[in-house]
Design a protein around this motif. Structure first.
Motif, PDB file in Angstrom:
ATOM      1  N   VAL A  90      -2.862  14.252  -7.445  1.00  0.00           N
ATOM      2  CA  VAL A  90      -2.396  13.080  -6.700  1.00  0.00           C
ATOM      3  C   VAL A  90      -3.593  12.200  -6.324  1.00  0.00           C
ATOM      4  CG1 VAL A  90      -1.318  12.307  -4.558  1.00  0.00           C
ATOM      5  CG2 VAL A  90      -0.330  14.217  -5.829  1.00  0.00           C
ATOM      6  N   TYR A  91      -4.691  12.833  -5.930  1.00  0.00           N
ATOM      7  CA  TYR A  91      -5.899  12.079  -5.580  1.00  0.00           C
ATOM      8  C   TYR A  91      -6.428  11.300  -6.782  1.00  0.00           C
ATOM      9  CZ  TYR A  91     -10.820  11.160  -4.605  1.00  0.00           C
ATOM     10  OH  TYR A  91     -12.037  10.551  -4.466  1.00  0.00           O
TER      11      TYR A  91
ATOM     12  N   GLN B   2       0.824  -1.206   0.000  1.00  0.00           N
ATOM     13  CA  GLN B   2       0.000   0.000   0.000  1.00  0.00           C
ATOM     14  C   GLN B   2       0.862   1.261   0.000  1.00  0.00           C
ATOM     15  OE1 GLN B   2      -3.368  -0.164  -0.372  1.00  0.00           O
ATOM     16  NE2 GLN B   2      -2.935  -2.349  -0.592  1.00  0.00           N
TER      17      GLN B   2
ATOM     18  N   GLY C 243       1.022   4.183  -2.802  1.00  0.00           N
ATOM     19  CA  GLY C 243       0.901   5.596  -2.459  1.00  0.00           C
ATOM     20  C   GLY C 243       2.035   6.421  -3.035  1.00  0.00           C
TER      21      GLY C 243
ATOM     22  N   TYR D 173      -5.121   2.608  -6.566  1.00  0.00           N
ATOM     23  CA  TYR D 173      -5.584   1.758  -5.464  1.00  0.00           C
ATOM     24  C   TYR D 173      -6.752   0.862  -5.861  1.00  0.00           C
ATOM     25  CZ  TYR D 173      -2.632   3.717  -1.813  1.00  0.00           C
ATOM     26  OH  TYR D 173      -1.556   4.052  -1.026  1.00  0.00           O
TER      27      TYR D 173
ATOM     28  N   ALA E 217       1.382   6.883  -6.680  1.00  0.00           N
ATOM     29  CA  ALA E 217       0.356   7.909  -6.939  1.00  0.00           C
ATOM     30  C   ALA E 217       0.941   9.312  -6.819  1.00  0.00           C
ATOM     31  CB  ALA E 217      -0.810   7.728  -5.970  1.00  0.00           C
TER      32      ALA E 217
ATOM     33  N   ALA F 175      -4.320   8.355  -7.311  1.00  0.00           N
ATOM     34  CA  ALA F 175      -4.503   7.371  -6.247  1.00  0.00           C
ATOM     35  C   ALA F 175      -5.774   6.556  -6.447  1.00  0.00           C
ATOM     36  CB  ALA F 175      -4.538   8.069  -4.887  1.00  0.00           C
TER      37      ALA F 175
END
Length: 366
Positions: free
Chosen positions: A50-51, A4, A8, A58, A11, A54
């Motif tokens: 970035v969001y 994870q 991250g 993810y 991302a 992600a």
């Protein structure tokens, strides 16, 4: 957990890469719509990038080995959420919030809270838009998983879950409501009524223009190098690909030519145009003054940096001197203004008579 963390980092890295690519267009658009550049708003857009990265990383990664995947099921029972909550209460009583099923629901809600927040703060859109976009984006992710990444895998390797669709959408709506705490003047991207009004040529603005020139030239050079290397590879020139000197030469030459043409044609560099600055006036013919503006600015740096050996150090010294002179010379003219004899002003200013322009250039330092 280690996996994870790696996702991250990926991302954030991809978000930074996209942010670098979009930095100069963002600065240019900001000056034209809002009259200036806001660091806080830029960081907010960076966080949104970035969001976005992600979300996909993810939900889709890591991609499994096609030979080892187990086909996942499908949950289209909209009452499953209630069943999960009742089961958590039965299992844990008052501590039901720590149940894995509840935690999964909460995480699915939290995952889409930033979406609604960014839609209102950056896009100026309300709850209805957050609802529609939340359903659309979550649905697209779920369908991507259901179809085995659109046929890349023979079957879905993750469960298509209508609960995820509902909780993701709820998160987007909650994020939009939370964004109401942000003052209205900071929401959306409307074109401000004073965006066309001239603003002072500050040190920060001058440095930002120089940064835009350097960053845009670097991105263009890198893109050209990659394109040339790819072309040579497709042509079967393996020796030239390994050597790399041909791609490096073209990658150095193209930005020099592009900035020279832009400066001679418009009187300003790409960075000048991004932050709405211009060099005007002066005793020299226009063509010569524009060439000197190019040679004493980003053009000189690119030319020095393209030379071999110790010239890279000279280019670094040139860059440092250019920054210092931009901060200390009258009107922030810097080395380009000193070499060309021109004055630096906001591009939104009305043209002044030649006598006033010359007088401004000779004004005492601040």
């Amino acid at each position: 957990m280690e996996e994870q963390i790696l996702l991250g980092v990926l991302a954030i890295t991809l978000g930074l890469v996209v942010g670098v690519l979009l930095f100069v267009p963002f600065v240019a658009l900001s000056y034209r719509r809002r009259g200036g550049f806001g660091v806080g708003r830029f960081l907010m857009w960076g966080a949104a990038l970035v969001y976005a990265m992600a979300i996909w990383i993810y939900t889709l990664l890591p991609l499994p080995d096609p030979d080892t995947i187990a086909c996942a099921g499908v949950n289209i029972d909209v009452t499953a959420i209630a069943d999960d909550l009742r089961g958590a209460v039965v299992r844990r009583g008052s501590g039901f919030a720590a149940d894995p099923a509840v935690l999964q629901l909460l995480l699915n809600v939290l995952l889409f809270v930033p979406l609604g927040f960014f839609l209102r703060v950056l896009g100026g859109r309300g709850v209805i838009t957050a609802l529609v976009v939340g359903v659309a984006l979550s649905g697209f992710v779920e369908i991507t998983q259901l179809t085995g990444v659109w046929g890349l895998y023979p079957c879905a390797y993750r469960v298509f879950d209508v609960d995820d669709l509902l909780t993701n959408t709820l998160g987007a709506v909650l994020g939009s409501l939370l964004a109401l705490a942000v003052p209205r003047r900071h929401r959306g991207s409307p074109r401000l009524p004073d965006a066309d009004q001239p603003q002072p040529v500050t040190r920060g603005r001058r440095l930002l223009g120089m940064l835009c020139d350097g960053l845009a030239a670097w991105v263009l050079s890198l893109s050209v190098v990659v394109a040339v290397q790819l072309l040579l590879y497709l042509l079967g020139a393996d020796a030239a690909v390994r050597d790399g000197s041909a791609a490096s030469l073209v990658g150095s030459a193209v930005p020099i030519v592009v900035w020279l043409v832009v400066t001679l044609a418009t009187g300003g560099t790409i960075g000048d145009h991004a932050v709405q600055l211009r060099f005007t006036g002066g005793p020299l013919p226009v063509g010569l003054a524009r060439f000197l503006r190019f040679a004493a600015g980003i053009g000189g740096y690119l030319l020095l940096n393209a030379l071999p050996g110790a010239w890279a150090f000279v280019a670094s010294v040139f860059a440092v001197v250019s920054v210092l002179l931009a901060f200390t010379t009258t009107g922030r003219r810097g080395l380009p203004g000193l070499a060309s004899g021109q004055r630096l002003s906001d591009a939104r200013e009305l043209d002044e008579p030649a006598g006033e322009a010359a007088g401004a250039a000779d004004a005492p330092p601040e």
